[in-house]
Design an enzyme around this catalytic site. Structure first.
Site, PDB file in Angstrom:
ATOM      1  CG  HIS A 292      -3.041   3.526   2.046  1.00 17.93           C
ATOM      2  ND1 HIS A 292      -3.490   3.158   0.790  1.00 17.93           N
ATOM      3  CD2 HIS A 292      -3.217   2.431   2.844  1.00 17.93           C
ATOM      4  CE1 HIS A 292      -3.905   1.912   0.828  1.00 17.93           C
ATOM      5  NE2 HIS A 292      -3.749   1.443   2.054  1.00 17.93           N
TER       6      HIS A 292
ATOM      7  CG  ASN B  48      -6.480  -0.837   1.117  1.00 16.63           C
ATOM      8  OD1 ASN B  48      -5.765  -0.430   0.203  1.00 16.63           O
ATOM      9  ND2 ASN B  48      -5.988  -1.235   2.275  1.00 16.63           N
TER      10      ASN B  48
ATOM     11  CB  CYS C 167      -0.931   0.014   1.204  1.00 16.83           C
ATOM     12  SG  CYS C 167      -2.047  -1.387   1.252  1.00 16.83           S
TER      13      CYS C 167
HETATM   14  N1  ACO Z   1     -18.668  -8.232   9.362  1.00 16.21           N
HETATM   15  C1  ACO Z   1     -19.108  -8.482  10.597  1.00 16.21           C
HETATM   16  N2  ACO Z   1     -18.288  -8.818  11.627  1.00 16.21           N
HETATM   17  C2  ACO Z   1     -16.974  -8.896  11.345  1.00 16.21           C
HETATM   18  C3  ACO Z   1     -16.459  -8.659  10.065  1.00 16.21           C
HETATM   19  C4  ACO Z   1     -17.374  -8.317   9.048  1.00 16.21           C
HETATM   20  N3  ACO Z   1     -16.954  -8.038   7.778  1.00 16.21           N
HETATM   21  N4  ACO Z   1     -15.108  -8.812  10.100  1.00 16.21           N
HETATM   22  C5  ACO Z   1     -14.797  -9.136  11.365  1.00 16.21           C
HETATM   23  N5  ACO Z   1     -15.932  -9.213  12.120  1.00 16.21           N
HETATM   24  C6  ACO Z   1     -16.060  -9.531  13.534  1.00 16.21           C
HETATM   25  C7  ACO Z   1     -14.914 -10.361  14.048  1.00 16.21           C
HETATM   26  O1  ACO Z   1     -15.115 -11.740  13.736  1.00 16.21           O
HETATM   27  C8  ACO Z   1     -14.970 -10.086  15.534  1.00 16.21           C
HETATM   28  O2  ACO Z   1     -15.994 -10.869  16.067  1.00 16.21           O
HETATM   29  P1  ACO Z   1     -15.800 -11.575  17.521  1.00 16.21           P
HETATM   30  O3  ACO Z   1     -15.627 -10.430  18.477  1.00 16.21           O
HETATM   31  O4  ACO Z   1     -17.074 -12.333  17.703  1.00 16.21           O
HETATM   32  O5  ACO Z   1     -14.570 -12.406  17.398  1.00 16.21           O
HETATM   33  C9  ACO Z   1     -15.452  -8.642  15.604  1.00 16.21           C
HETATM   34  O6  ACO Z   1     -16.015  -8.330  14.318  1.00 16.21           O
HETATM   35  C10 ACO Z   1     -14.363  -7.650  15.933  1.00 16.21           C
HETATM   36  O7  ACO Z   1     -13.247  -7.921  15.118  1.00 16.21           O
HETATM   37  P2  ACO Z   1     -11.992  -7.007  15.185  1.00 16.21           P
HETATM   38  O8  ACO Z   1     -10.975  -7.532  14.213  1.00 16.21           O
HETATM   39  O9  ACO Z   1     -11.549  -6.793  16.594  1.00 16.21           O
HETATM   40  O10 ACO Z   1     -12.602  -5.638  14.654  1.00 16.21           O
HETATM   41  P3  ACO Z   1     -11.926  -4.250  14.540  1.00 16.21           P
HETATM   42  O11 ACO Z   1     -12.740  -3.261  15.263  1.00 16.21           O
HETATM   43  O12 ACO Z   1     -10.467  -4.292  14.833  1.00 16.21           O
HETATM   44  O13 ACO Z   1     -12.074  -3.939  12.982  1.00 16.21           O
HETATM   45  C11 ACO Z   1     -10.758  -4.006  10.987  1.00 16.21           C
HETATM   46  C12 ACO Z   1     -11.495  -4.811  12.043  1.00 16.21           C
HETATM   47  C13 ACO Z   1     -11.776  -3.161  10.250  1.00 16.21           C
HETATM   48  C14 ACO Z   1     -10.113  -4.985  10.033  1.00 16.21           C
HETATM   49  C15 ACO Z   1      -9.717  -3.101  11.671  1.00 16.21           C
HETATM   50  O14 ACO Z   1      -8.927  -3.831  12.569  1.00 16.21           O
HETATM   51  C16 ACO Z   1      -8.823  -2.452  10.667  1.00 16.21           C
HETATM   52  O15 ACO Z   1      -9.254  -1.655   9.860  1.00 16.21           O
HETATM   53  N6  ACO Z   1      -7.525  -2.745  10.696  1.00 16.21           N
HETATM   54  C17 ACO Z   1      -6.609  -2.244   9.703  1.00 16.21           C
HETATM   55  C18 ACO Z   1      -6.554  -3.236   8.607  1.00 16.21           C
HETATM   56  C19 ACO Z   1      -6.329  -2.638   7.257  1.00 16.21           C
HETATM   57  O16 ACO Z   1      -6.742  -1.555   6.918  1.00 16.21           O
HETATM   58  N7  ACO Z   1      -5.685  -3.431   6.438  1.00 16.21           N
HETATM   59  C20 ACO Z   1      -5.498  -3.076   5.084  1.00 16.21           C
HETATM   60  C21 ACO Z   1      -4.105  -3.207   4.651  1.00 16.21           C
HETATM   61  S1  ACO Z   1      -2.994  -2.237   5.600  1.00 16.21           S
HETATM   62  C22 ACO Z   1      -3.312  -0.754   5.127  1.00 16.21           C
HETATM   63  O17 ACO Z   1      -3.672  -0.539   4.022  1.00 16.21           O
HETATM   64  C23 ACO Z   1      -3.159   0.346   6.105  1.00 16.21           C
END
Ligand code: ACO
Length: 312
Positions: free
Chosen positions: A239, A269, A113
């Site tokens: 980004h 993304n 990214c």
């Molecule tokens: N729909 C519904 N529920 C979901 C989904 C979905 N699509 N995806 C995950 N969940 C659930 C999980 O299973 C978990 O359930 P549980 O508590 O019963 O186990 C719950 O939601 C919470 O999951 P978390 O991973 O803790 O959620 P979080 O608030 O951290 O959000 C996310 C997840 C959106 C991925 C966040 O961590 C994030 O944005 N991280 C950065 C990742 C990113 O952007 N990566 C891209 C590449 S790197 C970059 O470009 C910067």
């Protein structure tokens, strides 16, 4: 020796996939996706549509915008992490598809990214050294090739697309690519990587924490180096991974949200294409005007991060 921006172009596949479409194929909701990421839709390429196909259209649009042909370009740098072929590079394939005849160099950079910042950094070095007159930078990704449609935690985050920017050498060091910084930390491999069988392995919460530290870090470094403050910057184009990451970075930089350009809601993304697509969108929507100063922080797999300061 500096540069100036002379053209931009973008391409997004016709097929739009909304959060409601995801609700039909996996256990997720529009509410969850919007509240955690800000993403409302993404463009998904056709099965037979390749990274090169998308990159060629964006490149031709940038050439048309600059009133140039491919043989006016002296070097082509492509930021991509999702090429269909291991070789030759997407850059060389673009030259072939656009019938270039000048034997100009073309190559790909893989910075995930942060790829488009690595490409801008490379271009700046060539301008500073006075080696090339015109450089085209392309960001192109087919992230949908890596989507595991059974993994709701990553599938909803990504989209496909391509963008292209053309810079020309200039005697002014206050226009075009003014400054860049790129960094990497290979110990962050486990946090986020793609596997050889095309799956995304990601620790979402840890990736989130590093993103909200790293982008402001690179942005501050660039502003200090250039002797400017956030008040001097017209737009920050971070980004486009997640609206919460973007808002947290803006808060840490004490930068007002109305000067942050956001496309993640529409494009999701698109990794190495994200910033290039966002800049093109900024121009096309009339938000960005020529002469404005843009701060461009990015973060991605590697871990990699960096920033560029551009006067457009
Ligand atoms: N729909 C519904 N529920 C979901 C989904 C979905 N699509 N995806 C995950 N969940 C659930 C999980 O299973 C978990 O359930 P549980 O508590 O019963 O186990 C719950 O939601 C919470 O999951 P978390 O991973 O803790 O959620 P979080 O608030 O951290 O959000 C996310 C997840 C959106 C991925 C966040 O961590 C994030 O944005 N991280 C950065 C990742 C990113 O952007 N990566 C891209 C590449 S790197 C970059 O470009 C910067």
């Amino acid at each position: 020796m500096g540069s100036r921006l002379v053209g931009y172009g973008a391409y997004l596949p016709d097929r739009i996939m909304t959060n409601t479409d995801f609700e039909r194929i996996m256990d997720t909701t529009d509410d969850w996706i919007v509240s955690r990421t800000g993403i409302r839709q993404r463009h998904i390429a056709r099965d037979d549509e390749t990274v090169v196909d998308m990159a060629v259209i964006a490149s031709q649009r940038a050439l048309d915008n600059a009133h140039l042909t491919i043989d006016d370009i002296d070097m082509l740098i492509v930021a991509t992490t999702t090429p269909e072929l291991d070789f030759p590079s997407v850059g060389v394939q673009i030259l072939g598809r656009l019938s270039a005849t000048k034997n100009q160099p073309a190559f790909d950079v893989r910075g995930a990214c942060t790829g488009y910042i690595y490409a801008l950094h490379t271009a700046r070095a060539f301008f500073t050294a006075g080696i090339h007159k015109r450089i085209m930078i392309v960001g192109a990704e087919k992230m949908s090739r890596f989507i595991d449609w059974g993994d709701r935690s990553t599938a909803v985050l990504f989209g496909d697309g391509a963008g292209a920017l053309i810079f020309e050498r200039s005697s002014s060091s206050y226009s075009g690519i003014i400054d860049t910084v790129v960094m990497a930390d290979g110990t962050g491999f486990d946090m986020l990587h793609g596997t050889s069988d095309h799956k995304i392995i990601m620790n979402g919460p840890e990736t989130y924490k590093r993103a909200v530290m790293s982008m402001p870090h690179a942005a501050r470094y660039i502003m200090e180096h250039a002797g400017i403050t956030a008040n001097d910057v017209d737009w920050i184009i971070p980004h486009q991974a997640n609206l919460r990451i973007i808002e947290s970075c803006a808060q840490r930089l004490e930068f007002p949200l109305d000067k942050i350009l956001v496309t993640v809601d529409k494009h999701a993304n698109t990794s190495g294409a994200s910033g290039v697509l966002a800049l093109a969108y900024g121009f096309e929507s009339g938000m960005i005007e020529h002469g404005q100063l843009i701060l461009y922080p990015a973060f991605g797999s590697g871990l990699t991060w960096g920033a560029a300061l551009i006067r457009v």
